[in-house]
Design a protein around this motif. Structure first.
Motif, PDB file in Angstrom:
ATOM      1  N   ALA A  63       0.828  -1.200   0.000  1.00 60.86           N
ATOM      2  CA  ALA A  63       0.000   0.000   0.000  1.00 60.86           C
ATOM      3  C   ALA A  63       0.866   1.255   0.000  1.00 60.86           C
ATOM      4  O   ALA A  63       1.950   1.271   0.584  1.00 60.86           O
ATOM      5  CB  ALA A  63      -0.915  -0.001   1.221  1.00 60.86           C
ATOM      6  N   MET A  64       0.385   2.289  -0.680  1.00 63.02           N
ATOM      7  CA  MET A  64       1.090   3.573  -0.696  1.00 63.02           C
ATOM      8  C   MET A  64       0.116   4.695  -1.024  1.00 63.02           C
ATOM      9  O   MET A  64      -1.029   4.438  -1.390  1.00 63.02           O
ATOM     10  CB  MET A  64       2.282   3.549  -1.647  1.00 63.02           C
ATOM     11  N   THR A  65       0.580   5.913  -0.893  1.00 60.84           N
ATOM     12  CA  THR A  65      -0.248   7.077  -1.180  1.00 60.84           C
ATOM     13  C   THR A  65      -0.279   7.348  -2.682  1.00 60.84           C
ATOM     14  O   THR A  65       0.549   6.844  -3.444  1.00 60.84           O
ATOM     15  CB  THR A  65       0.286   8.337  -0.470  1.00 60.84           C
ATOM     16  N   VAL A  66      -1.233   8.188  -3.086  1.00 66.52           N
ATOM     17  CA  VAL A  66      -1.334   8.596  -4.478  1.00 66.52           C
ATOM     18  C   VAL A  66      -0.045   9.292  -4.916  1.00 66.52           C
ATOM     19  O   VAL A  66       0.466   9.042  -6.011  1.00 66.52           O
ATOM     20  CB  VAL A  66      -2.571   9.505  -4.699  1.00 66.52           C
ATOM     21  N   VAL A  84      -6.939   5.644  -9.663  1.00 64.97           N
ATOM     22  CA  VAL A  84      -7.317   5.032  -8.386  1.00 64.97           C
ATOM     23  C   VAL A  84      -8.826   5.146  -8.182  1.00 64.97           C
ATOM     24  O   VAL A  84      -9.474   4.183  -7.756  1.00 64.97           O
ATOM     25  CB  VAL A  84      -6.534   5.663  -7.212  1.00 64.97           C
ATOM     26  N   GLY A  85      -9.390   6.307  -8.511  1.00 65.39           N
ATOM     27  CA  GLY A  85     -10.842   6.467  -8.387  1.00 65.39           C
ATOM     28  C   GLY A  85     -11.593   5.485  -9.256  1.00 65.39           C
ATOM     29  O   GLY A  85     -12.559   4.846  -8.813  1.00 65.39           O
ATOM     30  N   GLU A  86     -11.129   5.337 -10.500  1.00 61.75           N
ATOM     31  CA  GLU A  86     -11.755   4.401 -11.438  1.00 61.75           C
ATOM     32  C   GLU A  86     -11.669   2.962 -10.921  1.00 61.75           C
ATOM     33  O   GLU A  86     -12.663   2.222 -10.907  1.00 61.75           O
ATOM     34  CB  GLU A  86     -11.048   4.533 -12.792  1.00 61.75           C
ATOM     35  N   ILE A  92     -11.530  -2.861  -7.318  1.00 64.03           N
ATOM     36  CA  ILE A  92     -10.194  -3.449  -7.426  1.00 64.03           C
ATOM     37  C   ILE A  92      -9.255  -2.864  -6.373  1.00 64.03           C
ATOM     38  O   ILE A  92      -8.427  -3.568  -5.800  1.00 64.03           O
ATOM     39  CB  ILE A  92      -9.624  -3.223  -8.847  1.00 64.03           C
ATOM     40  N   LEU A  93      -9.388  -1.574  -6.130  1.00 63.72           N
ATOM     41  CA  LEU A  93      -8.571  -0.889  -5.132  1.00 63.72           C
ATOM     42  C   LEU A  93      -9.454  -0.318  -4.042  1.00 63.72           C
ATOM     43  O   LEU A  93     -10.651  -0.134  -4.229  1.00 63.72           O
ATOM     44  CB  LEU A  93      -7.786   0.268  -5.777  1.00 63.72           C
ATOM     45  N   GLU A  94      -8.823  -0.014  -2.930  1.00 65.06           N
ATOM     46  CA  GLU A  94      -9.518   0.717  -1.868  1.00 65.06           C
ATOM     47  C   GLU A  94      -8.603   1.806  -1.344  1.00 65.06           C
ATOM     48  O   GLU A  94      -7.383   1.679  -1.360  1.00 65.06           O
ATOM     49  CB  GLU A  94      -9.956  -0.219  -0.740  1.00 65.06           C
ATOM     50  N   ARG A  95      -9.230   2.896  -0.927  1.00 63.44           N
ATOM     51  CA  ARG A  95      -8.499   3.993  -0.276  1.00 63.44           C
ATOM     52  C   ARG A  95      -8.937   4.000   1.182  1.00 63.44           C
ATOM     53  O   ARG A  95     -10.116   3.894   1.473  1.00 63.44           O
ATOM     54  CB  ARG A  95      -8.886   5.338  -0.888  1.00 63.44           C
ATOM     55  N   ARG A  96      -7.960   4.148   2.048  1.00 64.60           N
ATOM     56  CA  ARG A  96      -8.278   4.236   3.480  1.00 64.60           C
ATOM     57  C   ARG A  96      -7.421   5.312   4.113  1.00 64.60           C
ATOM     58  O   ARG A  96      -6.406   5.712   3.561  1.00 64.60           O
ATOM     59  CB  ARG A  96      -8.091   2.891   4.164  1.00 64.60           C
ATOM     60  N   GLU A  97      -7.845   5.749   5.277  1.00 65.98           N
ATOM     61  CA  GLU A  97      -7.078   6.764   5.994  1.00 65.98           C
ATOM     62  C   GLU A  97      -5.753   6.193   6.465  1.00 65.98           C
ATOM     63  O   GLU A  97      -5.674   5.038   6.875  1.00 65.98           O
ATOM     64  CB  GLU A  97      -7.849   7.242   7.236  1.00 65.98           C
ATOM     65  N   ASP A  98      -4.733   7.015   6.424  1.00 67.31           N
ATOM     66  CA  ASP A  98      -3.437   6.667   6.987  1.00 67.31           C
ATOM     67  C   ASP A  98      -3.552   6.856   8.492  1.00 67.31           C
ATOM     68  O   ASP A  98      -3.874   7.945   8.962  1.00 67.31           O
ATOM     69  CB  ASP A  98      -2.360   7.584   6.389  1.00 67.31           C
ATOM     70  N   VAL A 107      -3.599   3.767  -0.598  1.00 65.50           N
ATOM     71  CA  VAL A 107      -4.231   2.980  -1.656  1.00 65.50           C
ATOM     72  C   VAL A 107      -3.697   1.560  -1.585  1.00 65.50           C
ATOM     73  O   VAL A 107      -2.496   1.347  -1.431  1.00 65.50           O
ATOM     74  CB  VAL A 107      -3.921   3.591  -3.040  1.00 65.50           C
ATOM     75  N   THR A 108      -4.581   0.594  -1.719  1.00 63.53           N
ATOM     76  CA  THR A 108      -4.185  -0.809  -1.707  1.00 63.53           C
ATOM     77  C   THR A 108      -5.122  -1.623  -2.592  1.00 63.53           C
ATOM     78  O   THR A 108      -6.236  -1.193  -2.884  1.00 63.53           O
ATOM     79  CB  THR A 108      -4.175  -1.364  -0.266  1.00 63.53           C
ATOM     80  N   VAL A 109      -4.654  -2.786  -3.001  1.00 62.97           N
ATOM     81  CA  VAL A 109      -5.481  -3.729  -3.755  1.00 62.97           C
ATOM     82  C   VAL A 109      -6.406  -4.421  -2.756  1.00 62.97           C
ATOM     83  O   VAL A 109      -5.952  -4.844  -1.688  1.00 62.97           O
ATOM     84  CB  VAL A 109      -4.606  -4.773  -4.482  1.00 62.97           C
TER      85      VAL A 109
END
Length: 159
Positions: A63-66, A84-86, A92-98, A107-109
């Motif tokens: 996982a890493m940031t944009v 990432v939004g798409e 396929i991906l998810e965004r979560r708070e750091d 961002v991670t798979v």
């Protein structure tokens, strides 16, 4: 290859002969890479080569940031944010708070898609391992640097 030309260096191979060989090889490599279909689980997502690079980084490096992804992909953060939004909308991906900095998004798979993505990358990774394993670390570095130099030389106006 043809007979070496004068002034070709210690190895006896003319640069022009190597260029000719690579000009014939590159279209075949690209064509074969394009024919590696995404796994059945990912076919409905209309993934493109740009997605493959992004997914490769997330799969291999975690996982890493944009902004981190943008730096590695050498594109603008807005471009990565759109991808990432798409991919997030497609599941396929998810965004979560750091957890360390709630202003940042990681961002991670998604776990359910990891096996399919790993399967998609596996043939290419196996082929590169086969090609690179016999080389010394210095030779591998030189090979990668040569490909990077080629990429830079054919890049026109940042494209």
């Amino acid at each position: 290859m043809s007979t070496p030309k004068e002034g070709t260096g210690d190895d006896g191979e003319a640069v022009d002969d190597a260029v000719r060989a690579l000009l014939l090889l590159m279209p075949r490599l690209v064509g074969r890479a394009k024919r590696i279909p995404p796994p059945e689980a990912l076919r409905s997502f209309a993934l493109a080569p740009r997605h493959l690079s992004l997914l490769s980084y997330l799969l291999f490096d975690g996982a890493m940031t944009v902004n981190e992804l943008a730096g590695r992909l050498e594109v603008a953060p807005t471009t990565v944010s759109l991808m990432v939004g798409e991919l997030s909308r497609q599941g396929i991906l998810e965004r979560r708070e750091d957890e360390a900095d709630r202003r940042r998004r990681i961002v991670t798979v998604v776990p359910e898609q990891r096996p399919a993505i790993a399967g998609w990358l596996a043939p290419g990774a196996a082929a590169w391992r086969t090609a690179l394993t016999p080389l010394s670390p210095e030779e591998r570095r030189m090979f990668v640097n040569t490909l990077l130099a080629y990429e830079a030389a054919v890049t026109v106006d940042g494209r």
